[in-house]
Every structure is written in structure tokens, then in C-alpha cells.
Design a protein around this motif. Structure first.
Motif, mmCIF file in Angstrom:
data_model
loop_
_atom_site.group_PDB
_atom_site.id
_atom_site.type_symbol
_atom_site.label_atom_id
_atom_site.label_comp_id
_atom_site.label_asym_id
_atom_site.label_seq_id
_atom_site.Cartn_x
_atom_site.Cartn_y
_atom_site.Cartn_z
ATOM 1 N N LEU A 277 0.855 -1.274 -0.061
ATOM 2 C CA LEU A 277 -0.135 0.067 -0.014
ATOM 3 C C LEU A 277 0.846 1.370 0.062
ATOM 4 O O LEU A 277 0.489 2.322 -0.610
ATOM 5 N N LEU A 278 1.908 1.416 0.685
ATOM 6 C CA LEU A 278 2.849 2.324 0.818
ATOM 7 C C LEU A 278 4.005 2.506 0.203
ATOM 8 O O LEU A 278 4.659 3.578 0.045
ATOM 9 N N LYS A 279 4.431 1.404 -0.528
ATOM 10 C CA LYS A 279 5.584 1.352 -1.311
ATOM 11 C C LYS A 279 5.731 2.645 -2.147
ATOM 12 O O LYS A 279 5.138 3.304 -2.856
ATOM 13 N N GLY A 280 6.860 3.215 -1.907
ATOM 14 C CA GLY A 280 7.350 4.488 -2.800
ATOM 15 C C GLY A 280 6.846 5.635 -2.501
ATOM 16 O O GLY A 280 7.214 6.831 -2.836
ATOM 17 N N LYS A 281 6.061 5.537 -1.263
ATOM 18 C CA LYS A 281 5.363 6.946 -0.821
ATOM 19 C C LYS A 281 6.364 7.592 -0.097
ATOM 20 O O LYS A 281 7.029 6.838 0.930
ATOM 21 N N PRO A 282 6.202 8.833 0.231
ATOM 22 C CA PRO A 282 7.317 9.633 1.189
ATOM 23 C C PRO A 282 6.545 9.733 2.502
ATOM 24 O O PRO A 282 6.196 10.650 3.131
ATOM 25 N N CYS A 283 6.712 8.495 3.275
ATOM 26 C CA CYS A 283 5.832 8.421 4.554
ATOM 27 C C CYS A 283 6.593 7.651 5.556
ATOM 28 O O CYS A 283 7.872 6.902 4.991
ATOM 29 N N PHE A 309 6.815 -7.885 12.580
ATOM 30 C CA PHE A 309 6.070 -6.926 11.714
ATOM 31 C C PHE A 309 7.047 -5.944 11.282
ATOM 32 O O PHE A 309 6.956 -5.551 9.944
ATOM 33 N N LEU A 310 7.672 -5.118 12.083
ATOM 34 C CA LEU A 310 8.576 -4.306 12.075
ATOM 35 C C LEU A 310 9.594 -4.422 10.599
ATOM 36 O O LEU A 310 9.943 -3.802 9.677
ATOM 37 N N LYS A 311 10.224 -5.786 10.951
ATOM 38 C CA LYS A 311 11.264 -6.197 9.833
ATOM 39 C C LYS A 311 10.767 -6.436 8.630
ATOM 40 O O LYS A 311 11.237 -6.170 7.477
ATOM 41 N N ALA A 312 9.378 -7.174 8.596
ATOM 42 C CA ALA A 312 8.887 -7.114 7.147
ATOM 43 C C ALA A 312 8.532 -5.911 6.559
ATOM 44 O O ALA A 312 8.636 -5.835 5.435
ATOM 45 N N LEU A 313 8.186 -4.969 7.390
ATOM 46 C CA LEU A 313 8.198 -3.681 6.655
ATOM 47 C C LEU A 313 9.461 -3.031 6.267
ATOM 48 O O LEU A 313 9.615 -2.597 4.949
ATOM 49 N N LEU A 314 10.459 -3.090 6.781
ATOM 50 C CA LEU A 314 11.925 -2.547 6.662
ATOM 51 C C LEU A 314 12.474 -3.360 5.560
ATOM 52 O O LEU A 314 13.079 -2.741 4.679
ATOM 53 N N SER A 315 12.262 -4.645 5.546
ATOM 54 C CA SER A 315 12.843 -5.392 4.391
ATOM 55 C C SER A 315 12.042 -5.070 3.236
ATOM 56 O O SER A 315 12.656 -5.458 1.767
ATOM 57 N N ARG A 316 10.927 -4.738 3.175
ATOM 58 C CA ARG A 316 10.238 -4.238 1.737
ATOM 59 C C ARG A 316 10.503 -2.796 1.336
ATOM 60 O O ARG A 316 9.597 -1.961 0.761
ATOM 61 N N GLY A 317 11.425 -2.227 2.344
ATOM 62 C CA GLY A 317 11.699 -0.852 1.756
ATOM 63 C C GLY A 317 10.884 0.215 2.359
ATOM 64 O O GLY A 317 10.839 1.508 2.074
ATOM 65 N N ILE A 318 10.257 -0.046 3.652
ATOM 66 C CA ILE A 318 9.287 0.977 4.016
ATOM 67 C C ILE A 318 9.885 1.550 5.142
ATOM 68 O O ILE A 318 10.396 0.670 6.232
ATOM 69 N N SER A 319 9.843 2.777 5.505
ATOM 70 C CA SER A 319 10.662 3.413 6.534
ATOM 71 C C SER A 319 9.572 3.201 7.917
ATOM 72 O O SER A 319 8.315 3.484 7.862
ATOM 73 N N ALA A 320 10.219 2.748 8.911
ATOM 74 C CA ALA A 320 9.254 2.249 10.018
ATOM 75 C C ALA A 320 9.860 2.167 11.420
ATOM 76 O O ALA A 320 11.110 2.019 11.359
ATOM 77 N N THR A 321 9.217 2.330 12.457
ATOM 78 C CA THR A 321 9.807 2.261 13.635
ATOM 79 C C THR A 321 8.786 1.801 14.590
ATOM 80 O O THR A 321 7.812 2.014 14.290
ATOM 81 N N LEU A 322 9.356 1.018 15.494
ATOM 82 C CA LEU A 322 8.279 0.449 16.529
ATOM 83 C C LEU A 322 8.545 1.203 17.916
ATOM 84 O O LEU A 322 9.525 1.309 18.279
ATOM 85 N N ARG A 323 7.516 2.090 18.122
ATOM 86 C CA ARG A 323 7.615 2.591 19.339
ATOM 87 C C ARG A 323 7.463 2.263 20.793
ATOM 88 O O ARG A 323 6.703 0.815 20.729
ATOM 89 N N ARG A 324 8.219 2.526 21.606
ATOM 90 C CA ARG A 324 8.056 1.796 22.969
ATOM 91 C C ARG A 324 6.598 2.354 23.464
ATOM 92 O O ARG A 324 6.389 3.495 23.376
ATOM 93 N N SER A 325 6.014 1.723 24.297
ATOM 94 C CA SER A 325 4.982 1.994 24.874
ATOM 95 C C SER A 325 5.267 2.750 26.079
ATOM 96 O O SER A 325 5.842 1.718 27.053
ATOM 97 N N MET A 326 4.966 4.020 26.329
ATOM 98 C CA MET A 326 5.446 4.622 27.477
ATOM 99 C C MET A 326 4.310 5.029 28.654
ATOM 100 O O MET A 326 3.068 5.138 28.162
ATOM 101 N N GLY A 327 4.621 5.045 29.811
ATOM 102 C CA GLY A 327 3.612 5.248 30.840
ATOM 103 C C GLY A 327 2.296 4.304 31.031
ATOM 104 O O GLY A 327 1.397 4.945 31.496
#
Ligand code: SAH
Length: 345
Positions: A277-283, A309-327
Motif C-alpha cells: 500500500l505504501l511502497k514508494g510513498k514519502p511516508c 512486523f517491523l522487520k517485514a516492513l523494513l525489508s520491503r523498503g518501508i521506513s518504519a519504527t516500533l515505538r516503546r509504549s510509555m507510561g
């Protein structure tokens, strides 16, 4: 409830002061004082002007009622408004600074199935000054000033849907960014929306290049409708078009929030579909494990599933991070604190 003086821009304050027969520099003094989180009654202006203001405006429209400290350093604030309504906010400490999360409405009417803010619907919109007052109050309590702010970043991710309170939110943003006040740069502000497409487009034309964040949480309209009623109004395709328009107008890449919900949207097929869905988009994709809400029967995935899930996105060239759940030990998720408070817990 009286009016909120913090709603006014410096320009509007100037004409107010002028009409009241005050000297022009008083407007700047008042603006600065309010941004520093001062009450009207402690503004350094002549008493006749102060009394005139107090007749028409709330002395302290947003008051910090309680502060909760999490083990990870996150602070949760319960604010009381002049009419007795309660809202909440969070201050998170990161390496690059302190991020405050503010509310834009008392409650919310978007109805997302995983969110505590919407449990009792929307009570009312916040005014521009009530949104700003949250930041001014916390900055002051944390020992910040206008020059040396304790709050460096602001996210509109507390209770409420910012674009369901469009005019007040835009007014608030202009005052937050304004010189002579807290002067927060647009690039240090993030606005999160559940995807109100017409307002997203309108906002692109406002000339406020902040970080636009969209709560996606699903890869198809059908699945999105299961957790987010707003998906009945706008499709993912329309959201993506509005995001592209935002990028075209501001040059800012946009961000998607994707909360990983057990058994709902967190399988490998979802990761693949999201990447397509997001491939190639500036997101960028912000993943977070759903923060369980007591009143809801949805739960977050385990850490391993989230990492995969994060790894699957990254390996497909999607910029992604997994946020820590705080508080999470202090009811960090949207609306949890207020919900608890209303029940008298
Ligand atoms: N109404 C706006 C902003 C407020 S919610 C919006 O929908 O974006 C801020 C973010 O927290 C959204 O991405 C929302 O979907 C998410 N959220 C709400 N409840 C949550 C929970 N229990 N766990 C994780 N994220 C949650």
C-alpha cells in the motif's frame, strides 16, 4: 464560563488593549505572560487593565489538578477546565527533548473500538486557548521559560480528533508557533488525525508545515471499518490521496500510526499488504503495540510479533519504527486517566 483570553492572537490582544485605552506594549506583555502560564491576576500590568480583563476572561482556564509519575519518567497530567471538565495530557522524555501530548476535545465522537477517549462520546470542543494552556502550564511547572522551554515538541495525540475541532486547532497552532510566545517550530509539532479527508486537504493549504500523522491501523477498508467507524466515511485510497496533496503543498513526508492489535491487523499478510500500500510513498510508519484498555476487549500483540512486523516492513523498503509504549503503568493511553477519574477510581 467566561471567555478565554489565551484564545487571542497578539494582534487581537493589541486591539483589545487599544480599545481599553491601554498602551500598545501592554499587549505584548500580556501575550508573553499568558504563554509563560501566568494567571491574569498575576500579569504585570496596571490594575485597572487587569480588572477589566478579569471581568470578561477566566483567570486560569486550564489548571493542573494532578500529576502522575511513571517508572519510565513519563508524566501524566490531569487538567481541570474552568467549567469543571477534566482533560489529560502526557509529557514524555526523549534524548532529543521533551514531548507533550495535548488533548483537543473533552472526550471524542470518532468511536474507535480500541480507544478509551471515545467511551462516553464528545462532551465539547476545547478552545484554542485551552489547548495552549495545557502547554503553558506544563512548561511552567517543569521550570521552562519562553527562551528555555521545558517542552520542546508538541503532539496533538491526546483525547479528541483535532480535525473535528478544526478552527480552534488551527488558531491554537498559529499562537503556538508565533514569535514572542512559545515559538515552537512547526517541524516540532505533530498532528494526528483518524483521517478526516476534507480537513486534511484544507489543512494542507494553511501553510503550517507540521508532521501530519494519520491513524491507519488497517490495510483494507473492510478491516478498518471493524475498528474505526470513520472508515465508513472515507476510504484508505482517499486518505492516501489527501496525504499526497499534503506532501505536494508542504514538502513534508507524512506518518502513519499503526497500532498492532492481536488477531486483527498484525499478521504477516497485513505487513505485506501494508508495504504494498505504501511502497514508494514519502511516508513513515509508527508501529505501536496496542495499549490494552480495560473497557475494550482488544489487546496488543507480544513484542516478538511486533518486531517481526517491523522487520517485514523494513525489508520491503518501508521506513518504519516500533515505538516503546510509555507510561502504561499510569494509564498512558488516550483517555484512560479521565475515564478512571470519572468513575471515581
Ligand atoms: N483522534 C486523533 C488523535 C488522538 S489518538 C487520531 O485518531 O489520530 C492518538 C493515537 O493513539 C491514534 O493513532 C490512536 O489511534 C491511538 N490510540 C488510541 N487508543 C490507543 C490504544 N489503546 N493503544 C494504542 N494506540 C491507541
Amino acid at each position: 464560563m467566561k471567555e478565554v483570553l489565551q484564545d487571542l492572537s497578539l494582534e487581537e490582544l493589541s486591539s483589545l488593549v487599544c480599545n481599553a485605552g491601554g498602551r500598545p506594549f501592554r499587549a505584548k506583555q500580556i501575550f508573553e505572560g499568558l504563554m509563560q502560564g501566568k494567571k491574569i491576576s498575576s500579569l504585570p500590568v496596571p490594575s485597572d487593565l487587569r480588572n477589566l480583563l478579569l471581568e470578561r476572561y477566566e483567570d486560569e482556564p486550564v489548571r493542573i489538578k494532578e500529576v502522575f509519575l511513571s517508572k519510565d519518567g513519563t508524566k501524566k497530567f490531569l487538567f481541570e477546565l474552568a467549567d469543571g471538565n477534566l482533560i489529560e495530557g502526557v509529557l514524555m522524555h526523549y534524548e532529543y527533548g521533551n514531548t507533550q501530548c495535548v488533548s483537543t476535545q473533552v472526550g471524542c465522537r470518532m468511536g474507535c473500538k480500541f480507544c478509551a477517549s471515545t467511551l462516553n462520546g464528545r462532551v465539547r470542543d476545547l478552545t484554542a486557548g485551552e489547548i495552549l494552556g495545557q502547554i503553558a502550564a506544563v512548561n511552567r511547572m517543569e521550570g521552562g521559560t519562553l527562551k528555555e522551554r521545558a517542552v520542546t515538541n508538541v503532539v496533538l495525540m491526546g483525547s479528541g480528533e483535532p480535525f473535528d475541532n478544526y478552527e480552534n486547532v488551527v488558531k491554537f497552532l498559529r499562537n503556538l508557533i508565533a514569535e514572542g510566545g512559545l515559538h515552537v517550530s512547526a517541524r516540532n509539532i505533530s498532528l494526528s488525525t483518524c483521517g478526516l479527508v476534507p480537513e486534511m486537504r484544507k489543512f494542507a493549504d494553511e501553510g503550517i508545515p507540521l508532521n501530519l500523522t494519520v491513524s491507519l491501523h488497517a490495510v483494507s477498508d473492510e478491516e478498518r471499518r471493524r475498528t474505526m467507524p470513520v472508515a465508513n466515511r472515507y476510504t484508505i485510497a482517499e486518505i492516501l490521496e489527501a496525504c499526497a496533496y499534503y506532501f505536494e503543498k508542504t514538502g513534508r513526508r507524512y506518518i502513519f500510526e499503526y497500532s498492532l492489535i492481536e488477531g486483527e491487523n498484525a499478521d504477516m499478510v497485513h505487513a505485506e499488504a501494508l508495504a504494498n500500500l505504501l511502497k514508494g510513498k514519502p511516508c513513515h510508519v509508527n508501529l505501536i503495540r496496542l495499549n490494552p484498555v480495560k473497557e475494550r476487549d482488544l489487546s496488543g500483540t507480544d513484542e516478538r510479533t511486533a518486531q517481526a512486523f517491523l522487520k517485514a516492513l523494513l525489508s520491503r523498503g518501508i521506513s518504519a519504527t516500533l515505538r516503546r509504549s510509555m507510561g502504561s503503568d499510569i494509564g498512558g493511553a488516550c483517555g484512560q486517566l479521565r475515564a478512571r477519574y470519572l468513575k471515581g477510581e
